[in-house]
Design a protein around this motif. Structure first.
Motif, short mmCIF file in Angstrom:
data_model
loop_
_atom_site.label_atom_id
_atom_site.label_comp_id
_atom_site.label_asym_id
_atom_site.label_seq_id
_atom_site.Cartn_x
_atom_site.Cartn_y
_atom_site.Cartn_z
N GLY A 284 22.17 25.96 6.06
CA GLY A 284 21.24 24.71 6.06
C GLY A 284 20.41 24.50 6.89
N ARG A 285 19.97 23.76 7.54
CA ARG A 285 19.06 23.30 8.74
C ARG A 285 19.63 23.06 10.06
N ALA A 286 19.09 23.43 11.18
CA ALA A 286 19.50 23.07 12.46
C ALA A 286 18.54 22.54 13.13
N VAL A 287 19.09 21.08 13.63
CA VAL A 287 18.25 19.96 14.02
C VAL A 287 18.50 20.01 15.55
N PRO A 288 17.26 20.40 16.39
CA PRO A 288 17.18 20.19 17.74
C PRO A 288 17.91 18.89 18.35
N VAL A 289 18.81 18.67 18.99
CA VAL A 289 19.24 17.72 19.88
C VAL A 289 18.75 17.44 21.26
N THR A 290 17.81 16.47 21.47
CA THR A 290 17.18 16.24 22.74
C THR A 290 17.46 15.06 23.46
#
Length: 159
Positions: free
Chosen positions: A93-99
């Motif tokens: 899938g896709r990896a979404v940065p968590v900031t």
């Protein structure tokens, strides 16, 4: 995109087998795309935290540079040696940065990360495919079971 909770709610037995394949080994394999589009395979220690897979690790890692540039990934559970093989699993899938500091703190608490040790990269996983490759009961064929949000569960046996 879907979460692992979506897989669990739709296909609980399948999700449990996928989770068991990932939990069987600490070290997993992450496939990302380099700047030139060629694949990169990196080792990663991935854990499920509060039921979801997360990608976390050391800052400056090239795998995370890849994910910030192009979020597509595949994560492989790893496999035992052929004589001990029963199954392995893949998440894609896709990896979404968590900031967001609050979301990062929530993750750290749930993952048991000590206060003051927040210097890690963190990505939330959005799934578009979950795959389990396993032997049938007779151990004579591979059974590939795949789940996608748009199609649900499919199975193919390969002898």
């Amino acid at each position: 995109m879907a979460t692992f909770a979506d897989v669990q709610s739709q296909e609980p037995e399948f999700a449990a087998r996928v989770r068991a394949a990932f939990d069987a080994r600490r070290h997993k394999y992450l496939a990302t795309l380099r700047r030139d589009g060629s694949p990169r395979i990196s080792g990663i220690e991935m854990d499920f935290v509060e039921g979801e897979p997360w990608l976390a690790g050391m800052p400056g890692s090239v795998k995370f540079t890849d994910l910030r540039r192009d979020p597509r990934f595949m994560l492989h559970s790893g496999s035992p040696e052929p004589d001990a093989f029963e199954s392995d699993a893949k998440l894609g899938g896709r990896a979404v940065p968590v900031t967001d500091p609050g979301e990062r703190a929530d993750f750290a608490r749930a993952a048991g990360v000590a206060a003051g040790h927040m210097g890690f990269e963190l990505f939330r996983v959005e799934l578009d495919q979950v795959v389990l490759v396993a032997l049938d009961e007779a151990r004579t064929a591979l059974v590939v079971t795949s789940w996608r949000p748009e199609t649900g569960l499919t199975r193919t046996a390969r002898t």
